[in-house]
Scaffold this active site. Structure first.
Site, mmCIF file in Angstrom:
data_model
loop_
_atom_site.group_PDB
_atom_site.id
_atom_site.type_symbol
_atom_site.label_atom_id
_atom_site.label_comp_id
_atom_site.label_asym_id
_atom_site.label_seq_id
_atom_site.Cartn_x
_atom_site.Cartn_y
_atom_site.Cartn_z
ATOM 1 N N SER A 154 0.873 -1.189 0.000
ATOM 2 C CA SER A 154 0.000 0.000 0.000
ATOM 3 C C SER A 154 0.898 1.223 0.000
ATOM 4 O O SER A 154 2.087 1.128 0.361
ATOM 5 C CB SER A 154 -0.856 -0.004 1.282
ATOM 6 O OG SER A 154 -1.472 1.247 1.487
ATOM 7 N N TYR A 167 -2.357 -0.541 10.573
ATOM 8 C CA TYR A 167 -2.277 -0.898 9.143
ATOM 9 C C TYR A 167 -0.944 -0.422 8.566
ATOM 10 O O TYR A 167 -0.253 -1.155 7.859
ATOM 11 C CB TYR A 167 -3.455 -0.253 8.418
ATOM 12 C CG TYR A 167 -3.582 -0.568 6.940
ATOM 13 C CD1 TYR A 167 -4.099 -1.785 6.516
ATOM 14 C CD2 TYR A 167 -3.226 0.372 5.967
ATOM 15 C CE1 TYR A 167 -4.257 -2.072 5.154
ATOM 16 C CE2 TYR A 167 -3.375 0.102 4.610
ATOM 17 C CZ TYR A 167 -3.892 -1.123 4.209
ATOM 18 O OH TYR A 167 -4.045 -1.396 2.866
#
Ligand code: NAP
Length: 269
Positions: A154, A167
Site C-alpha cells: 500500500s 495498518y
C-alpha cells in the site's frame, strides 16, 4: 470453469507455451485486487489457485476465470492452513511458481483507541501471513531457479497517515520483508517485489466509505469523492491497473526488491 473442472484441466492446458502455464497462488483471490490479479494471470494463460476464507466467494470467483483454477479455502492467519494450502497445490498441480499475496484487512482508529485486537489482526493478516506464505513457497522456487513473489502492500508502506497506525505499521513491515527477501534471493531466479496502491475501487474501499459515513455524517458520495481526491488523478485506482503492474513484475526478471507505487502520482518514491 468450476474449481473442480479447473483442477482437472490444470495438468495440461497452456503449459506447453514458454513462460505461460505457471502455477500461481493468489491469496485474497476471491474479490477486489486479488481477484483482478487472478483474472489477469488466468487470461494470460497461467494456472491460478485462489485462497481466501469464504468458500462461497471463492466458488463465485473461480467460475469467472477463463483458465484452469483451483479454489482453496484457507485462513492465512493460521500456520497450519498456510501449510495445507501449499501442500494441496503441490499434490494437485505441483509447487507454486508465482505467489501473489493480496489477502489483507484494513482498520482505522485513533492511536488511543487502537486496541491490542486491532493491532494483532493487522499484523497477523497484513504482515505475518505474507511472511509465512513466502517462507512456505520459497524452497521449490529456489530449487527450480525460478519464482516470482509479489506482495500487495500500500502507499501506507511508504508514508504515514492519521488513524491507520496498525495498518501502516504492518504495511511498512511487509515492504521491509520484501526488500530483505529480494536482497537475499538476488541472482537465484526468484524475485520479490511489492505493489503499493493508493485507494483502489474494491470492497475494502467500500468498507472505508461506509466507516466515513458512519463517523462523519457525510453522504456516501461525499465520502467516496474524498477518497478519490486522495489520488492526484482525482479518482480511485482500478483493480485492473494494479493487476497490470503485478503482471509486469511477474514477467520482468530485472525488477527485484521494488515497491511500485500505483496512486496516480501522490507518493513519489
Ligand atoms: P478486499 O476487497 O477486502 O479483499 C480482501 C481479500 O483478502 C478477500 O479475498 C478476503 O477474503 C481475503 N482475506 C482477508 N483476510 C483473510 C485471511 N485471514 N485469510 C485469507 N484470506 C483473507 O481488499 P482489497 O481492496 O482487494 O485489498 C487487497 C490487498 O490490497 C490488501 O492487502 C490491502 O491492504 C491492499 N490495498 C488495498 C487498497 C484499497 O484501497 N482497496 C489500497 C492499498 C492496498 P475472505 O474475507 O473470504 O477471507
Amino acid at each position: 470453469m468450476s474449481a473442480a473442472a479447473g483442477a482437472a484441466a490444470g495438468g495440461t492446458g497452456a503449459a506447453a507455451v514458454p513462460g505461460v502455464g505457471r502455477i500461481c497462488v493468489v491469496t485474497g483471490g476471491s474479490r477486489g485486487i486479488g481477484f483482478a490479479v487472478a483474472a489477469d494471470l488466468s487470461a494470460a494463460g497461467h494456472r491460478v489457485v485462489l485462497a481466501a476464507r469464504d468458500p462461497a466467494a471463492l466458488r463465485s470467483a473461480a467460475v469467472a476465470l477463463p483458465g484452469p483454477v483451483l479454489a482453496v479455502p484457507a485462513d492465512l492467519t493460521r500456520p497450519d492452513q498456510v501449510d495445507a494450502l501449499f501442500a494441496r497445490v503441490e499434490r494437485e498441480w505441483g509447487p507454486a511458481e508465482i505467489l501473489v499475496a493480496a489477502a489483507g484487512v484494513g482498520a482505522s482508529a485513533p492511536l488511543e483507541r487502537t486496541t491490542d485486537a486491532i493491532w494483532e489482526e493487522q499484523l497477523a493478516v497484513n504482515l505475518t501471513a505474507p511472511f509465512r506464505c513466502l517462507r512456505r513457497a520459497l524452497p521449490p522456487m529456489r530449487a527450480a531457479g525460478w519464482g516470482r513473489i509479489v506482495v500487495i502492500a500500500s502507499v501506507a508502506a511508504k508514508v504515514g497517515q492519521p488513524y491507520v497506525s496498525a495498518y501502516t505499521a504492518a504495511k511498512h513491515g511487509v515492504l521491509g520483508l520484501v526488500r530483505s527477501a529480494a536482497a537475499e534471493l538476488a541472482g537465484s531466479g526468484v524475485t520479490v517485489n511489492a505493489v503499493c496502491p493508493g485507494y483502489v475501487d474494491t470492497p475494502m474501499t467500500d468498507a472505508t466509505v461506509a466507516a466515513i459515513v458512519a463517523r462523519t455524517g457525510r453522504t456516501e458520495e461525499q465520502a467516496r469523492d474524498a477518497l478519490a481526491r486522495m489520488q492526484p488523478i482525482g479518482r480511485l485506482v482500478r483493480p485492473d491497473e494494479v493487476a497490470a503492474v503485478v503482471r509486469l513484475l511477474v514477467e520482468q526478471e530485472a525488477l527485484n526488491g521494488q515497491g511500485l507505487t500505483v496512486d496516480g502520482g501522490g507518493v513519489q518514491s
